[in-house]
Design a protein around this motif. Structure first.
Motif, PDB file in Angstrom:
ATOM      1  N   MET A  62     -31.589   6.842  -6.262  1.00  0.00           N
ATOM      2  CA  MET A  62     -32.922   6.296  -5.990  1.00  0.00           C
ATOM      3  C   MET A  62     -32.838   4.776  -5.792  1.00  0.00           C
ATOM      4  SD  MET A  62     -34.466   9.140  -5.923  1.00  0.00           S
ATOM      5  CE  MET A  62     -33.467  10.615  -6.213  1.00  0.00           C
ATOM      6  N   THR A  63     -31.980   4.116  -6.579  1.00  0.00           N
ATOM      7  CA  THR A  63     -31.772   2.672  -6.383  1.00  0.00           C
ATOM      8  C   THR A  63     -31.214   2.419  -4.989  1.00  0.00           C
ATOM      9  OG1 THR A  63     -31.304   2.393  -8.732  1.00  0.00           O
ATOM     10  CG2 THR A  63     -30.557   0.639  -7.277  1.00  0.00           C
ATOM     11  N   LEU A  64     -30.223   3.214  -4.635  1.00  0.00           N
ATOM     12  CA  LEU A  64     -29.598   3.106  -3.304  1.00  0.00           C
ATOM     13  C   LEU A  64     -30.670   3.250  -2.223  1.00  0.00           C
ATOM     14  CD1 LEU A  64     -26.664   2.974  -2.301  1.00  0.00           C
ATOM     15  CD2 LEU A  64     -26.616   5.470  -2.291  1.00  0.00           C
ATOM     16  N   ALA A  65     -31.497   4.269  -2.359  1.00  0.00           N
ATOM     17  CA  ALA A  65     -32.523   4.563  -1.343  1.00  0.00           C
ATOM     18  C   ALA A  65     -33.540   3.430  -1.235  1.00  0.00           C
ATOM     19  CB  ALA A  65     -33.231   5.863  -1.694  1.00  0.00           C
ATOM     20  N   GLN A  66     -33.823   2.775  -2.365  1.00  0.00           N
ATOM     21  CA  GLN A  66     -34.813   1.688  -2.339  1.00  0.00           C
ATOM     22  C   GLN A  66     -34.243   0.404  -1.737  1.00  0.00           C
ATOM     23  OE1 GLN A  66     -35.676   2.130  -6.487  1.00  0.00           O
ATOM     24  NE2 GLN A  66     -37.746   2.889  -6.096  1.00  0.00           N
ATOM     25  N   HIS A  67     -32.919   0.380  -1.515  1.00  0.00           N
ATOM     26  CA  HIS A  67     -32.298  -0.848  -0.995  1.00  0.00           C
ATOM     27  C   HIS A  67     -31.588  -0.655   0.327  1.00  0.00           C
ATOM     28  CE1 HIS A  67     -33.068  -2.023  -5.154  1.00  0.00           C
ATOM     29  NE2 HIS A  67     -33.091  -3.239  -4.678  1.00  0.00           N
ATOM     30  N   THR A  68     -31.690   0.528   0.894  1.00  0.00           N
ATOM     31  CA  THR A  68     -31.039   0.740   2.188  1.00  0.00           C
ATOM     32  C   THR A  68     -31.835   1.742   3.022  1.00  0.00           C
ATOM     33  OG1 THR A  68     -28.935   1.253   3.256  1.00  0.00           O
ATOM     34  CG2 THR A  68     -29.494   2.612   1.396  1.00  0.00           C
ATOM     35  N   PRO A  69     -31.808   1.575   4.359  1.00  0.00           N
ATOM     36  CA  PRO A  69     -32.430   2.609   5.188  1.00  0.00           C
ATOM     37  C   PRO A  69     -31.466   3.783   5.322  1.00  0.00           C
ATOM     38  CG  PRO A  69     -31.542   0.876   6.577  1.00  0.00           C
ATOM     39  CD  PRO A  69     -31.244   0.474   5.164  1.00  0.00           C
ATOM     40  N   LEU A  92     -41.078   8.959  -6.201  1.00  0.00           N
ATOM     41  CA  LEU A  92     -40.937   7.624  -5.616  1.00  0.00           C
ATOM     42  C   LEU A  92     -41.311   7.600  -4.129  1.00  0.00           C
ATOM     43  CD1 LEU A  92     -37.562   6.752  -7.388  1.00  0.00           C
ATOM     44  CD2 LEU A  92     -39.794   5.741  -7.889  1.00  0.00           C
ATOM     45  N   GLY A  93     -41.792   8.733  -3.617  1.00  0.00           N
ATOM     46  CA  GLY A  93     -42.186   8.805  -2.203  1.00  0.00           C
ATOM     47  C   GLY A  93     -41.008   8.718  -1.249  1.00  0.00           C
ATOM     48  N   LEU A  94     -39.830   9.164  -1.701  1.00  0.00           N
ATOM     49  CA  LEU A  94     -38.616   9.045  -0.883  1.00  0.00           C
ATOM     50  C   LEU A  94     -38.169  10.385  -0.299  1.00  0.00           C
ATOM     51  CD1 LEU A  94     -36.630   6.761  -3.378  1.00  0.00           C
ATOM     52  CD2 LEU A  94     -37.426   6.059  -1.109  1.00  0.00           C
ATOM     53  N   GLU A  95     -38.971  11.447  -0.534  1.00  0.00           N
ATOM     54  CA  GLU A  95     -38.491  12.802  -0.239  1.00  0.00           C
ATOM     55  C   GLU A  95     -38.201  13.054   1.249  1.00  0.00           C
ATOM     56  OE1 GLU A  95     -41.476  12.023  -1.195  1.00  0.00           O
ATOM     57  OE2 GLU A  95     -42.998  13.161  -0.132  1.00  0.00           O
TER      58      GLU A  95
END
Ligand code: SAH
Length: 258
Positions: A62-69, A92-95
């Motif tokens: 999740m950290t990775l996803a919040q810092h990279t496209p 986190l709305g990343l699904e």
């Protein structure tokens, strides 16, 4: 079972899974370390394909996803962890671009040459470092990156107690130069490497366990295996405190060259 000499491999896998599912992460690490490693990786965009192998419940993903496209696929053997992973992604709305799959890092569900980045924190030991870096390279595009953490010795010599503990748990543990040479030999250029700071173990790994151990034990009343597992994990924390100058986890960031 002799608790002094038992290793994590002696425990029932479901018990281990239950123990670690009470935690946000299943290995040493921190959001700061994940972001620092990501900083060495260039050229990712929204079309990039990223795999996080042995993702657990997805703390670092999740950290990775919040810092990279890019699109991130987490792979873990345990359905319970993948359930938590996908719940975290939704929360986190990343699904839409972060998905967890039940699978084997020894046989990852990707096309050869399709990935821009393979990520793996505290997990490659499950297939062995040398085996894993060779296998995972086949799934990377030319110029693709590998970022992983691995247990390493910080010196050539160490006290027998900690030497024996680790060699029993993970015989492939070795020094940083040996791991670097293995990466280079396998066809990677090493771009960076750094030792995970102590708080990745103390604050982010051992302290949360100390908090959840009473709950875990109350879920398994009078269960010797559960008690023994907690004893084992407490011993791991004590050994870290005693011998942390001799070993730790190291982040390696490398690029596929051939
Ligand atoms: N990356 C996470 C989890 C590390 S613990 C973190 O840093 O918090 C190691 C993980 O590897 C566990 O979640 C375990 O279930 C998973 N694992 C073990 N063997 C595996 C295999 N063969 N394939 C995929 N995952 C595996």
């Amino acid at each position: 079972m002799n608790n002094e000499n038992s290793s994590i491999y002696d425990f029932d896998l479901n018990l281990i899974c239950d123990y670690f599912s009470l935690l946000q992460r299943q290995g040493p690490g921190s959001p700061e370390a994940t972001v620092k490693a990501l900083d060495f990786i260039k050229g990712l965009d929204e079309d990039s394909l990223i795999a996080d192998l042995g993702c657990g419940s997805g703390g670092q993903t999740m950290t990775l996803a919040q810092h990279t496209p890019g699109k991130i696929t987490g792979v873990d053997l345990f359905p319970k962890f993948i359930g938590m992973f996908n719940q975290n992604a939704r929360r986190l709305g990343l699904e839409k671009r972060v998905q967890g799959l039940v699978g084997d890092m020894g046989n990852p569900p990707f096309e050869p040459g399709s990935l821009d980045l393979v990520w793996s924190e505290g997990a490659i030991y499950n297939v062995g470092f040398e085996n894993g870096i060779k296998l995972w390279k086949t799934f990377l595009k030319a110029g693709g990156y590998l970022a992983l953490t691995e247990a390493c010795w910080f010196s050539e010599e160490r006290p027998a107690e900690i030497h024996n503990f680790w060699v029993d748990a993970y015989p492939e543990i070795d020094t940083i130069p040996v791991k670097m040479a293995q990466l280079q030999k396998a066809g990677y250029a090493v771009k960076a490497c750094f030792v995970l700071p102590e708080n990745c173990w103390t604050e982010h790994f051992f302290a949360p366990q100390k908090k959840t151990q009473p709950l875990f034990l109350s879920n398994y009343p009078s269960n010797e295996m559960a008690e023994s597992l907690v004893k084992n994990m407490r011993r791991e924390a004590e050994l870290y405190d005693k011998y942390k100058e001799y070993y730790g986890y190291v982040f390696f960031i490398a690029q596929k060259t051939v």
